[in-house]
Design a protein around this motif. Structure first.
Motif, PDB file in Angstrom:
ATOM      1  N   SER A   1       0.826  -1.212   0.000  1.00 10.74           N
ATOM      2  CA  SER A   1       0.000   0.000   0.000  1.00 10.74           C
ATOM      3  C   SER A   1       0.857   1.256   0.000  1.00 10.74           C
ATOM      4  O   SER A   1       0.428   2.311  -0.497  1.00 10.74           O
ATOM      5  N   LEU A   2       2.075   1.173   0.525  1.00  9.34           N
ATOM      6  CA  LEU A   2       2.977   2.323   0.509  1.00  9.34           C
ATOM      7  C   LEU A   2       3.478   2.619  -0.896  1.00  9.34           C
ATOM      8  O   LEU A   2       3.842   3.755  -1.199  1.00  9.34           O
ATOM      9  N   GLY A   3       3.518   1.579  -1.746  1.00  8.00           N
ATOM     10  CA  GLY A   3       3.897   1.824  -3.131  1.00  8.00           C
ATOM     11  C   GLY A   3       5.025   0.988  -3.682  1.00  8.00           C
ATOM     12  O   GLY A   3       5.477   1.230  -4.809  1.00  8.00           O
ATOM     13  N   TYR A   4       5.507  -0.011  -2.948  1.00 11.43           N
ATOM     14  CA  TYR A   4       6.542  -0.889  -3.495  1.00 11.43           C
ATOM     15  C   TYR A   4       5.975  -1.693  -4.664  1.00 11.43           C
ATOM     16  O   TYR A   4       4.795  -2.061  -4.675  1.00 11.43           O
ATOM     17  N   ASP A   5       6.827  -1.981  -5.633  1.00 13.41           N
ATOM     18  CA  ASP A   5       6.414  -2.787  -6.778  1.00 13.41           C
ATOM     19  C   ASP A   5       6.352  -4.271  -6.430  1.00 13.41           C
ATOM     20  O   ASP A   5       5.490  -4.999  -6.938  1.00 13.41           O
ATOM     21  N   GLU A   6       7.268  -4.717  -5.595  1.00 10.09           N
ATOM     22  CA  GLU A   6       7.423  -6.157  -5.358  1.00 10.09           C
ATOM     23  C   GLU A   6       7.726  -6.405  -3.891  1.00 10.09           C
ATOM     24  O   GLU A   6       8.520  -5.682  -3.278  1.00 10.09           O
ATOM     25  N   ILE A   7       7.100  -7.433  -3.335  1.00 10.32           N
ATOM     26  CA  ILE A   7       7.328  -7.838  -1.949  1.00 10.32           C
ATOM     27  C   ILE A   7       8.101  -9.153  -1.975  1.00 10.32           C
ATOM     28  O   ILE A   7       7.630 -10.149  -2.532  1.00 10.32           O
ATOM     29  N   GLN A   8       9.270  -9.138  -1.358  1.00  8.34           N
ATOM     30  CA  GLN A   8      10.148 -10.305  -1.386  1.00  8.34           C
ATOM     31  C   GLN A   8      10.211 -10.932   0.009  1.00  8.34           C
ATOM     32  O   GLN A   8      10.600 -10.283   0.985  1.00  8.34           O
ATOM     33  N   PHE A   9       9.813 -12.197   0.093  1.00  8.48           N
ATOM     34  CA  PHE A   9       9.842 -12.920   1.360  1.00  8.48           C
ATOM     35  C   PHE A   9      11.136 -13.727   1.452  1.00  8.48           C
ATOM     36  O   PHE A   9      11.400 -14.594   0.619  1.00  8.48           O
ATOM     37  N   ASP A  10      11.933 -13.433   2.479  1.00 13.35           N
ATOM     38  CA  ASP A  10      13.167 -14.175   2.745  1.00 13.35           C
ATOM     39  C   ASP A  10      12.944 -15.025   3.996  1.00 13.35           C
ATOM     40  O   ASP A  10      12.026 -14.779   4.774  1.00 13.35           O
ATOM     41  N   TYR A  11      13.771 -16.018   4.184  1.00 11.73           N
ATOM     42  CA  TYR A  11      13.618 -16.953   5.297  1.00 11.73           C
ATOM     43  C   TYR A  11      12.196 -17.507   5.335  1.00 11.73           C
ATOM     44  O   TYR A  11      11.610 -17.708   6.402  1.00 11.73           O
ATOM     45  N   VAL A  12      11.641 -17.737   4.178  1.00 13.85           N
ATOM     46  CA  VAL A  12      10.312 -18.327   4.074  1.00 13.85           C
ATOM     47  C   VAL A  12      10.527 -19.835   3.916  1.00 13.85           C
ATOM     48  O   VAL A  12      10.403 -20.394   2.836  1.00 13.85           O
ATOM     49  N   ARG A  13      10.845 -20.457   5.050  1.00 13.95           N
ATOM     50  CA  ARG A  13      11.285 -21.848   5.032  1.00 13.95           C
ATOM     51  C   ARG A  13      11.232 -22.423   6.434  1.00 13.95           C
ATOM     52  O   ARG A  13      10.986 -21.713   7.419  1.00 13.95           O
ATOM     53  N   PHE A  14      11.495 -23.708   6.515  1.00 15.58           N
ATOM     54  CA  PHE A  14      11.711 -24.382   7.787  1.00 15.58           C
ATOM     55  C   PHE A  14      13.188 -24.243   8.148  1.00 15.58           C
ATOM     56  O   PHE A  14      14.049 -24.177   7.263  1.00 15.58           O
ATOM     57  N   PRO A  15      13.514 -24.211   9.445  1.00 10.11           N
ATOM     58  CA  PRO A  15      14.924 -24.088   9.822  1.00 10.11           C
ATOM     59  C   PRO A  15      15.670 -25.410   9.627  1.00 10.11           C
ATOM     60  O   PRO A  15      15.096 -26.494   9.775  1.00 10.11           O
ATOM     61  N   THR A  16      16.948 -25.307   9.290  1.00 11.68           N
ATOM     62  CA  THR A  16      17.785 -26.509   9.096  1.00 11.68           C
ATOM     63  C   THR A  16      19.109 -26.408   9.825  1.00 11.68           C
ATOM     64  O   THR A  16      19.863 -27.388   9.878  1.00 11.68           O
ATOM     65  N   ASP A  17      19.418 -25.248  10.395  1.00 11.27           N
ATOM     66  CA  ASP A  17      20.737 -25.029  11.007  1.00 11.27           C
ATOM     67  C   ASP A  17      20.657 -25.029  12.529  1.00 11.27           C
ATOM     68  O   ASP A  17      20.875 -24.026  13.186  1.00 11.27           O
ATOM     69  N   GLY A  18      20.337 -26.166  13.083  1.00  6.74           N
ATOM     70  CA  GLY A  18      20.227 -26.312  14.524  1.00  6.74           C
ATOM     71  C   GLY A  18      19.783 -27.725  14.854  1.00  6.74           C
ATOM     72  O   GLY A  18      19.745 -28.613  13.989  1.00  6.74           O
ATOM     73  N   PRO A  19      19.411 -27.975  16.097  1.00  6.82           N
ATOM     74  CA  PRO A  19      18.984 -29.316  16.515  1.00  6.82           C
ATOM     75  C   PRO A  19      17.575 -29.640  15.988  1.00  6.82           C
ATOM     76  O   PRO A  19      16.604 -29.674  16.757  1.00  6.82           O
ATOM     77  N   VAL A  20      17.479 -29.887  14.691  1.00  5.67           N
ATOM     78  CA  VAL A  20      16.163 -30.065  14.074  1.00  5.67           C
ATOM     79  C   VAL A  20      15.448 -31.310  14.582  1.00  5.67           C
ATOM     80  O   VAL A  20      14.223 -31.410  14.479  1.00  5.67           O
ATOM     81  N   ASP A  21      16.188 -32.247  15.141  1.00  8.23           N
ATOM     82  CA  ASP A  21      15.548 -33.450  15.657  1.00  8.23           C
ATOM     83  C   ASP A  21      14.690 -33.160  16.888  1.00  8.23           C
ATOM     84  O   ASP A  21      13.828 -33.967  17.251  1.00  8.23           O
ATOM     85  N   ARG A  22      14.916 -32.005  17.516  1.00  3.95           N
ATOM     86  CA  ARG A  22      14.136 -31.633  18.699  1.00  3.95           C
ATOM     87  C   ARG A  22      13.033 -30.623  18.373  1.00  3.95           C
ATOM     88  O   ARG A  22      12.286 -30.194  19.251  1.00  3.95           O
ATOM     89  N   ALA A  23      12.949 -30.206  17.097  1.00  2.61           N
ATOM     90  CA  ALA A  23      11.972 -29.189  16.712  1.00  2.61           C
ATOM     91  C   ALA A  23      10.571 -29.780  16.664  1.00  2.61           C
ATOM     92  O   ALA A  23      10.341 -30.833  16.055  1.00  2.61           O
ATOM     93  N   VAL A  24       9.628 -29.107  17.298  1.00 11.99           N
ATOM     94  CA  VAL A  24       8.239 -29.555  17.357  1.00 11.99           C
ATOM     95  C   VAL A  24       7.356 -28.503  16.689  1.00 11.99           C
ATOM     96  O   VAL A  24       7.459 -27.308  16.984  1.00 11.99           O
ATOM     97  N   TYR A  25       6.465 -28.974  15.823  1.00 16.69           N
ATOM     98  CA  TYR A  25       5.568 -28.097  15.071  1.00 16.69           C
ATOM     99  C   TYR A  25       4.116 -28.440  15.374  1.00 16.69           C
ATOM    100  O   TYR A  25       3.794 -29.578  15.730  1.00 16.69           O
ATOM    101  N   ASP A  26       3.233 -27.471  15.174  1.00 17.60           N
ATOM    102  CA  ASP A  26       1.804 -27.711  15.349  1.00 17.60           C
ATOM    103  C   ASP A  26       1.250 -28.610  14.256  1.00 17.60           C
ATOM    104  O   ASP A  26       0.357 -29.425  14.494  1.00 17.60           O
ATOM    105  N   GLY A  27       1.751 -28.437  13.025  1.00 19.94           N
ATOM    106  CA  GLY A  27       1.235 -29.176  11.883  1.00 19.94           C
ATOM    107  C   GLY A  27       2.252 -30.171  11.353  1.00 19.94           C
ATOM    108  O   GLY A  27       3.353 -30.328  11.904  1.00 19.94           O
ATOM    109  N   PRO A  28       1.902 -30.868  10.273  1.00 20.65           N
ATOM    110  CA  PRO A  28       2.804 -31.867   9.692  1.00 20.65           C
ATOM    111  C   PRO A  28       4.141 -31.238   9.296  1.00 20.65           C
ATOM    112  O   PRO A  28       4.184 -30.155   8.706  1.00 20.65           O
TER     113      PRO A  28
END
Length: 502
Positions: free
Chosen positions: A320-347
């Motif tokens: 709404s401010l007027g940018y042409d394009e919105i870029q989403f970064d870090y739009v992912r699951f994390p992989t750089d840590g103890p992922v075996d202990r990561a718990v999520y609400d969904g699959p």
């Protein structure tokens, strides 16, 4: 003799019957001629103004704002016909005057159908198509329909693409258009750099004097900081606002120079939001608190819809401010840590991860495309070359149908020994970018534009990066008719690697 004749005439007149004139009474009015009213409506039942109505061959009238026209009833049956711009002609036979003295006639709209495609033939969703004052937005397959179509110029536009137009004579049942992607050559400006007048002026000058025609401005960075006085209350509530610049001034600078504007929003890595709302973060089964990366950063749980609204609200505001394009970064699951202990609400298996990320981006596009903004996603370059999502939730095939732009981060320094057959991939920047793009491009089966991030910094084995190394990467992208974005954490760029402005 005259008197005799006059008396005889009076006698005859008196004997001929009652007089038509009675002393003391008025002249009776002539019988009223009934009026027939016609109501012209469309297929939805709404009135059609400015339609021309023919009452047989007796009269003609135009409908008013209520879609109504009237004429005297000729005391016999007649055919009423009507014509209006954008409608097929219609007619109805009226045998006798109806009790209501109103006849309805529904006109069928003229419908122009078509498809807007990319230059390589993919249906392009979210394109705005116009014909005079009539507009439509293409669906997921690029298809559109314009009702009440009249001959004229059919134009299609979508951010990140060049406009296209064609003439329609009113006879062809459909018309298709193809849009060419814009060749975006971009640099990136961090929030603090944008807020530094001297540094910002340097970047603007770089864009004015070289081939650079776009700048990525950080709205929200890896730490979770938001760099302007946002109206999104959550940012203030969690203490994330660090005012560095005024967006209206930044965008005015860019528009004045015809520079394409992109804003970067780090999405699911956010220590401020995670600290304030740990219930929406990835949970650590071992510590029973918010899960953190190896670097101590909190990741929000992307399977929890509660973690979506904050970045989407920032994105909507940026658009709404007027940018042409919105870029989403870090739009992912994390992989750089103890992922075996990561718990999520969904699959959180591969299918669940891929569905989650593509669903978030599809939701973003459904909100932002109608506002006029393109949607981009930054992805790990490894997903262009390796099968599966690599634990990230990013798969090229799904992303190609979820966003307008895919930006793989192809930094040669991030590839280990052996990649693409090189002992030191970082020493072969052009070949690495070329190989990664060649791996991934055949898998882009949807309409998304590919625009890689490339490296303008020194890291790892090989010689320090300079004009030669940066130019090799640019050339690899442009030989494949792709734009590019230069990454440097401090927003310092190698000007000698860039061609001068045309």
């Amino acid at each position: 003799m005259r008197r005799v004749l006059l008396l005889f005439g009076l006698f005859l007149a008196a004997c001929s019957g009652p007089s038509l004139v009675v002393v003391g009474e008025g002249v009776p009015p002539a019988p009223a001629i009934p009026e027939l009213e016609v109501l012209i409506i469309d297929n939805a039942g709404d009135p059609v103004p400015d339609a021309t109505v023919n009452f047989g061959d007796l009269d003609r009238a135009d409908t008013d704002d209520r879609g109504r026209a009237a004429s005297e009833w000729p005391r016999r049956g007649l055919t009423i016909s009507a014509a209006a711009p954008g409608f097929h002609d219609g007619a109805v036979d009226v045998v006798e005057l109806p009790e209501t003295r109103v006849v309805e006639l529904a006109l069928e709209p003229i419908v122009l159908n078509g498809v807007v495609r990319t230059s390589d033939g993919h249906g392009l969703p979210g394109a705005l198509v116009s014909l005079g004052e009539r507009t439509a937005v293409t669906d997921h397959s690029g298809a559109f329909s314009i009702e009440r179509a009249t001959p004229g110029t059919v134009a299609a536009l979508k951010t990140a693409y060049h406009d296209a137009a064609a003439e329609w004579d009113g006879a062809a049942p459909r018309i298709d258009l193809a849009l060419e992607p814009r060749m975006i050559r971009s640099i990136r400006a961090s929030g603090p750099v944008v807020g530094d007048p001297e540094r910002w002026s340097e970047l603007l000058e770089l864009a004015e004097t070289t081939e650079v025609n776009a700048i990525v401005v950080d709205t929200k960075d890896e730490s979770g900081r938001v760099f302007y006085d946002t109206a999104v209350t959550t940012a203030h509530e969690i203490g994330a606002v660090s005012v560095q610049y005024e967006p209206s001034e930044v965008l005015a600078d860019l528009r004045e120079r015809d520079i394409y504007s992109i804003t970067r929003i780090v999405t699911f890595q956010d220590r401020y939001l995670g600290a304030a709302y740990p219930e929406h973060s990835v949970w650590d089964a071992g510590t029973n608190q918010s899960w953190t990366t190896g670097g101590g950063q909190i990741f929000m749980d992307s399977t929890d819809p509660g973690s979506w609204e904050y970045p989407l609200a920032l994105a909507e505001e940026a658009c709404s401010l007027g940018y042409d394009e919105i870029q989403f970064d870090y739009v992912r699951f994390p992989t750089d840590g103890p992922v075996d202990r990561a718990v999520y609400d969904g699959p959180s298996d591969q299918a669940g991860r891929v569905t989650t990320i593509s669903s978030f981006l599809t939701e973003a596009r459904s909100r932002l495309n109608p506002m006029g903004c393109a949607v981009a996603a930054d992805v790990f370059a490894v997903v262009f070359s390796a099968s599966g999502d690599q634990g990230l939730g990013q798969r090229v095939e799904e992303l190609a149908d979820s966003v307008d732009v895919i930006s793989p981060m192809i930094y040669p320094s991030h590839y280990s020994t052996g990649w693409f057959g090189f002992e030191c991939p970082n020493a072969n920047p052009g070949a690495v970018v070329a190989s990664a793009l060649d791996d991934g491009m055949p898998r882009v089966t949807g309409p998304a534009i590919v625009r890689p991030w490339i490296q303008d910094f020194t890291f790892g084995c090989g010689d320090p990066y300079g004009a030669t190394q940066v130019r090799e990467q640019i050339d690899a992208a442009e030989q494949r008719e792709l734009g590019w974005i230069l990454w440097n954490a401090g927003s310092y760029f190698t000007e000698t690697a860039l061609d001068p402005a045309e």
